[in-house]
Design an enzyme around this catalytic site. Structure first.
Site, PDB file in Angstrom:
ATOM      1  CB  CYS A 115      -3.406   8.646  -0.131  1.00  0.00           C
ATOM      2  SG  CYS A 115      -5.139   8.541   0.283  1.00  0.00           S
ATOM      3  CE  LYS A 162      -3.325   2.891   0.520  1.00  0.00           C
ATOM      4  NZ  LYS A 162      -4.271   3.161  -0.552  1.00  0.00           N
TER       5      LYS A 162
HETATM    6  N1  SAJ Z   1      -1.097  14.842  -9.144  1.00  0.00           N
HETATM    7  C1  SAJ Z   1      -0.185  15.579  -9.883  1.00  0.00           C
HETATM    8  N2  SAJ Z   1       0.214  15.095 -11.093  1.00  0.00           N
HETATM    9  C2  SAJ Z   1      -0.239  13.908 -11.581  1.00  0.00           C
HETATM   10  C3  SAJ Z   1      -1.147  13.144 -10.824  1.00  0.00           C
HETATM   11  C4  SAJ Z   1      -1.562  13.639  -9.602  1.00  0.00           C
HETATM   12  O1  SAJ Z   1       0.242  16.664  -9.480  1.00  0.00           O
HETATM   13  O2  SAJ Z   1       0.171  13.570 -12.695  1.00  0.00           O
HETATM   14  C5  SAJ Z   1      -1.539  15.338  -7.827  1.00  0.00           C
HETATM   15  C6  SAJ Z   1      -3.037  15.588  -7.733  1.00  0.00           C
HETATM   16  O3  SAJ Z   1      -3.370  16.844  -8.226  1.00  0.00           O
HETATM   17  C7  SAJ Z   1      -3.260  15.476  -6.242  1.00  0.00           C
HETATM   18  C8  SAJ Z   1      -2.273  14.390  -5.837  1.00  0.00           C
HETATM   19  O4  SAJ Z   1      -1.315  14.323  -6.863  1.00  0.00           O
HETATM   20  O5  SAJ Z   1      -2.926  16.669  -5.567  1.00  0.00           O
HETATM   21  C9  SAJ Z   1      -2.883  13.024  -5.606  1.00  0.00           C
HETATM   22  O6  SAJ Z   1      -3.892  12.742  -6.558  1.00  0.00           O
HETATM   23  P1  SAJ Z   1      -4.095  11.305  -7.238  1.00  0.00           P
HETATM   24  O7  SAJ Z   1      -5.272  11.389  -8.131  1.00  0.00           O
HETATM   25  O8  SAJ Z   1      -2.827  10.854  -7.851  1.00  0.00           O
HETATM   26  O9  SAJ Z   1      -4.334  10.311  -6.024  1.00  0.00           O
HETATM   27  P2  SAJ Z   1      -5.335  10.288  -4.740  1.00  0.00           P
HETATM   28  O10 SAJ Z   1      -4.595  10.846  -3.573  1.00  0.00           O
HETATM   29  O11 SAJ Z   1      -6.668  10.846  -5.044  1.00  0.00           O
HETATM   30  O12 SAJ Z   1      -5.492   8.693  -4.547  1.00  0.00           O
HETATM   31  C10 SAJ Z   1      -4.334   7.885  -4.381  1.00  0.00           C
HETATM   32  C11 SAJ Z   1      -4.399   6.709  -5.384  1.00  0.00           C
HETATM   33  N3  SAJ Z   1      -3.107   6.021  -5.421  1.00  0.00           N
HETATM   34  C12 SAJ Z   1      -2.470   5.794  -6.566  1.00  0.00           C
HETATM   35  O13 SAJ Z   1      -2.867   6.159  -7.640  1.00  0.00           O
HETATM   36  C13 SAJ Z   1      -1.180   5.024  -6.474  1.00  0.00           C
HETATM   37  C14 SAJ Z   1      -5.525   5.758  -4.968  1.00  0.00           C
HETATM   38  O14 SAJ Z   1      -5.539   4.618  -5.805  1.00  0.00           O
HETATM   39  C15 SAJ Z   1      -5.340   5.327  -3.509  1.00  0.00           C
HETATM   40  O15 SAJ Z   1      -6.389   4.473  -3.076  1.00  0.00           O
HETATM   41  C16 SAJ Z   1      -5.384   6.584  -2.656  1.00  0.00           C
HETATM   42  O16 SAJ Z   1      -4.281   7.424  -3.046  1.00  0.00           O
HETATM   43  C17 SAJ Z   1      -5.295   6.171  -1.191  1.00  0.00           C
HETATM   44  O17 SAJ Z   1      -6.334   6.164  -0.508  1.00  0.00           O
HETATM   45  O18 SAJ Z   1      -4.217   5.763  -0.755  1.00  0.00           O
END
Ligand code: SAJ
Length: 453
Positions: free
Chosen positions: A305, A251
């Site tokens: 997360c 995780k």
């Molecule tokens: N972000 C960027 N650039 C990107 C992708 C995301 O700057 O290319 C930023 C987003 O704007 C945001 C942050 O990263 O601020 C996180 O967003 P996210 O959509 O990547 O992820 P979360 O936090 O909504 O959800 C994550 C997911 N983990 C992964 O993709 C590995 C989800 O599957 C998990 O279940 C979740 O964390 C969790 O609960 O741990």
């Protein structure tokens, strides 16, 4: 009434999980420490926004299979889905706070019976499932109930001193257990402990809850297999049985992988700024290589997360995790960099008006937790360099951290753009993508997401 499952924590993970089990015909008792949350759920409502979850909760409660309460109740399986927040360490690192997990675990102890399955879902540092087991046995000992779960207790006291032996740690297989761990004769129903992390993406939760592959990491082979059988009630993805420590680390690894890759994109954005290159064009082109898949730069990394979990790895193994730590630091510095860019632009104006478009931590959600957009807007408000117009179409009023600044107003996007000298695009919400670029013509635009290029 005897329940099939008792779920501790009715938040972002516990509520959808409870509801989906209930709609599959299992009798679920959901527990939350907040009385208002319990009342809302029992009324068929929900206390946060997630697409389509309202329909699922209503169906679950309407069927009579899901009922919420403030106290745990006996059940065949317990699922702990409470938050693991963090406290700040001396160097700004985030240290895991397991107090909610411990409280929830101790609260279920009086209700557990031999043969019960106890599952931890909360994101947790490696070793937490073992601690859950130890807290349960500690409580059972206090209650004088050790004998009821004798199978496990005797195993523990016969030379293992609470630790899971190598023989008890299944590796990556889905096979039936061998007779590897020594159960005492006559103790056919030990307690079963497993770590089963969720992987759902906020905003796409219901689809991912059902379809994603999962890991069922048992403290014993039997526990992993029992946990797999439980999630198979609704999960159409593949469920891999492993040991608890590997599942806990998996995780944290998944979210760290994403953090490190976003840090790479964010570092590129800083390099490109210095070298006067459009980073989004650069990434678009580099990604045409068959083995390159760079993520998108932004104002920083938010949410509860990805911005937190990597610290749990760094905290557990600080000497051997410099890359993961540095990625965190690169991403954490990005909001300050944006603030500096806005300040530089504002210094050229008299009484500047700054529009901050978006406060959520990512597109098309209302979640403000650990949001870099919020952090930037608050820092700009604090800096007192001009009027700040905060825009967030997914929330109804100015969020708390921004209240009390006389120069901050909560306004609609169109109004903010009309009045602003500087427009800072912080979140790539769909509604912002639709904004007429003509309206931005005479403005200083700082587009942190590359939405308007
Ligand atoms: N972000 C960027 N650039 C990107 C992708 C995301 O700057 O290319 C930023 C987003 O704007 C945001 C942050 O990263 O601020 C996180 O967003 P996210 O959509 O990547 O992820 P979360 O936090 O909504 O959800 C994550 C997911 N983990 C992964 O993709 C590995 C989800 O599957 C998990 O279940 C979740 O964390 C969790 O609960 O741990």
């Amino acid at each position: 009434m005897k329940h099939d499952i008792c779920v501790l924590g009715l938040g972002y993970i516990g509520l959808p999980t409870s509801s989906i089990f209930a709609t599959k015909g299992l009798r679920v008792h959901g527990v939350d420490v907040r009385a208002d949350v319990v009342d809302i759920i029992n009324g068929g409502g929900l206390h946060f926004h997630e697409p389509d979850l309202d329909v699922l909760v209503r169906a679950a409660v309407g069927s009579g299979n899901l009922r919420a309460g403030l106290q745990p109740a006996p059940a065949d399986a317990f699922i702990i889905a409470v938050p693991t927040p963090f406290s700040l360490g001396p160097q700004g690192e985030k240290l895991p706070d397991l107090s909610y997990v411990e409280q929830a675990t101790r609260a279920i102890a009086p209700h557990v019976r031999p043969g019960n399955l106890i599952i931890l879902e909360s994101t947790s540092p490696v070793g937490t499932t073992e601690r859950v087991r130890d807290w349960i046995f500690d409580e059972l000992a206090k209650l004088g109930k050790g004998a009821e779960v004798l199978g496990y207790a005797v195993t523990r006291s016969s030379g293992e001193s609470g630790k899971t032996s190598a023989a008890q740690q299944p590796r990556t297989n889905n096979q039936e257990p061998t007779t590897s761990h020594q159960e005492p004769p006559g103790a056919a129903q030990p307690l079963l402990f497993a770590y089963c992390p969720e992987r759902v993406l906020p905003g796409n939760m219901l689809k991912e809850l059902v379809a994603n592959d999962r890991i069922a990491g048992g403290l014993t082979p039997e526990a992993g297999i029992a946990a797999k059988a439980l999630y198979q009630r609704f999960c159409t993805g593949e469920i891999f049985v492993s040991d608890a420590r590997t599942a806990e680390m998996a995780k944290l690894t998944e979210n760290s992988f994403r953090d490190v890759n976003i840090a790479f994109a964010n570092e590129l954005s800083l390099i490109c700024e210095e070298l006067r290159i459009d980073v989004w064009e650069l990434i678009r082109l580099a990604n045409r290589h068959p083995r390159v898949k760079i993520l998108q730069p932004g104002p920083g990394v938010g949410g509860h997360c990805i911005a937190v979990d990597p610290w749990f790895i760094v905290h557990s193994a600080p000497k051997v995790s410099p890359l993961i730590r540095t990625a965190r630091e690169v991403n954490d510095r990005k909001p300050h960099h944006i603030v500096e860019r806005v300040k530089t632009a504002a210094a050229r104006l008299r009484e500047p008006v700054i529009a901050c478009l978006g406060l959520a931590f990512k597109a098309d959600i209302d979640d403000l937790r650990e949001s870099p957009a919020m952090e930037i807007t608050v820092e700009l408000a604090r800096a007192g360099i001009g009027r700040v117009l905060a825009v967030e179409p997914h929330v109804r009023e100015l969020p708390k951290p921004l209240r009390g600044f006389p120069a901050v107003e909560f306004v609609e996007a169109a109004d903010a753009i009309r009045r602003a000298d500087i427009v800072v695009l912080l979140v790539n919400h769909r509604s912002f993508a639709a904004i007429d670029r003509e309206l931005l013509r005479d403005k200083i635009v700082i587009d942190t997401r590359g939405l308007w290029r």
